[in-house]
Write an enzyme that holds these catalytic residues in place. Structure first.
Site, PDB file in Angstrom:
ATOM      1  N   HIS A   1       0.831  -1.192   0.000  1.00 19.55           N
ATOM      2  CA  HIS A   1       0.000   0.000   0.000  1.00 19.55           C
ATOM      3  C   HIS A   1       0.874   1.255   0.000  1.00 19.55           C
ATOM      4  O   HIS A   1       2.073   1.186   0.240  1.00 19.55           O
ATOM      5  CB  HIS A   1      -0.949   0.033   1.204  1.00 19.55           C
ATOM      6  CG  HIS A   1      -0.258   0.131   2.524  1.00 19.55           C
ATOM      7  ND1 HIS A   1       0.012  -0.972   3.302  1.00 19.55           N
ATOM      8  CD2 HIS A   1       0.223   1.193   3.209  1.00 19.55           C
ATOM      9  CE1 HIS A   1       0.618  -0.602   4.404  1.00 19.55           C
ATOM     10  NE2 HIS A   1       0.767   0.724   4.380  1.00 19.55           N
TER      11      HIS A   1
ATOM     12  N   GLU B   1      -3.597   3.750   1.963  1.00 16.64           N
ATOM     13  CA  GLU B   1      -3.847   3.947   3.387  1.00 16.64           C
ATOM     14  C   GLU B   1      -3.923   5.440   3.673  1.00 16.64           C
ATOM     15  O   GLU B   1      -2.957   6.165   3.468  1.00 16.64           O
ATOM     16  CB  GLU B   1      -2.712   3.338   4.215  1.00 16.64           C
ATOM     17  CG  GLU B   1      -2.812   3.633   5.699  1.00 16.64           C
ATOM     18  CD  GLU B   1      -1.551   3.235   6.457  1.00 16.64           C
ATOM     19  OE1 GLU B   1      -1.269   3.868   7.486  1.00 16.64           O
ATOM     20  OE2 GLU B   1      -0.850   2.304   6.017  1.00 16.64           O
TER      21      GLU B   1
ATOM     22  N   HIS C   1       3.342  11.179  -6.876  1.00 18.98           N
ATOM     23  CA  HIS C   1       1.917  11.078  -7.186  1.00 18.98           C
ATOM     24  C   HIS C   1       1.434   9.647  -7.055  1.00 18.98           C
ATOM     25  O   HIS C   1       2.214   8.718  -7.042  1.00 18.98           O
ATOM     26  CB  HIS C   1       1.616  11.622  -8.590  1.00 18.98           C
ATOM     27  CG  HIS C   1       2.220  10.824  -9.699  1.00 18.98           C
ATOM     28  ND1 HIS C   1       3.421  11.144 -10.279  1.00 18.98           N
ATOM     29  CD2 HIS C   1       1.783   9.711 -10.340  1.00 18.98           C
ATOM     30  CE1 HIS C   1       3.706  10.274 -11.226  1.00 18.98           C
ATOM     31  NE2 HIS C   1       2.722   9.385 -11.278  1.00 18.98           N
TER      32      HIS C   1
ATOM     33  N   GLU D   1      -2.476  11.016 -10.663  1.00 18.69           N
ATOM     34  CA  GLU D   1      -2.415  10.839 -12.112  1.00 18.69           C
ATOM     35  C   GLU D   1      -3.520   9.875 -12.536  1.00 18.69           C
ATOM     36  O   GLU D   1      -3.667   8.801 -11.951  1.00 18.69           O
ATOM     37  CB  GLU D   1      -1.060  10.266 -12.531  1.00 18.69           C
ATOM     38  CG  GLU D   1      -0.930  10.056 -14.013  1.00 18.69           C
ATOM     39  CD  GLU D   1       0.426   9.471 -14.396  1.00 18.69           C
ATOM     40  OE1 GLU D   1       0.802   9.609 -15.575  1.00 18.69           O
ATOM     41  OE2 GLU D   1       1.100   8.863 -13.528  1.00 18.69           O
TER      42      GLU D   1
END
Length: 146
Positions: free
Chosen positions: A5, A62, A80, A123
């Site tokens: 994550h 998260e 990003h 993005e």
């Protein structure tokens, strides 16, 4: 090695959940409150990753909300997050209609950038081939930084 994550700190959990879930379409998978640590963790998954997130807890985003107020700066330093989307024009339209600035419009039918309420650059990439150029996106200028 397996990607698990990405964690981003958020200053307003409800505003962030509105952005990530209601506008981008992510799904809340799990939430943990820590009284002792004074924070809340919310794990989100993209719709096409929901089964994997249930089975292996990957890949997820998260959101970390610290209960004691902090000011977060430098979201641009993070880089990003990137998501593949089914229709970049429809998603950018929904985001824009809900007050989100399209910092880099999808002029090419392939890529756009927006920012979360905490300044995290997001993005958006069109799944498959780029869509044919379409207005208002084709002639829209960049706004701010992305």
């Amino acid at each position: 090695m397996q990607y698990l994550h990405t964690m981003v700190r958020v200053s307003d959990i409800e505003e962030s959940l509105y952005f990530y879930c209601d506008l981008l379409g992510m799904i809340e998978m799990e939430r943990k409150d820590s009284e002792k640590g004074r924070f809340t963790l919310v794990f989100l998954a993209a719709p096409e990753d929901e089964i994997s997130a249930h089975e292996t807890r990957t890949p997820m985003l998260e959101l970390t909300y610290n209960w004691d107020p902090e000011e977060y700066t430098g979201g641009r330093n993070f880089g990003h997050l990137a998501y593949r989307v089914n229709n970049i024009y429809a998603l950018c339209d929904r985001l824009q209609r809900n007050g989100v600035t399209i910092n880099r419009p999808p002029r090419d039918g392939h890529m756009a950038f927006v920012r979360s309420p905490d300044g995290i650059s997001i993005e958006l990439l069109q799944d498959g081939d780029p869509l044919p150029p379409e207005e208002p996106w084709a002639s829209m200028e960049n706004t701010g930084t992305w």
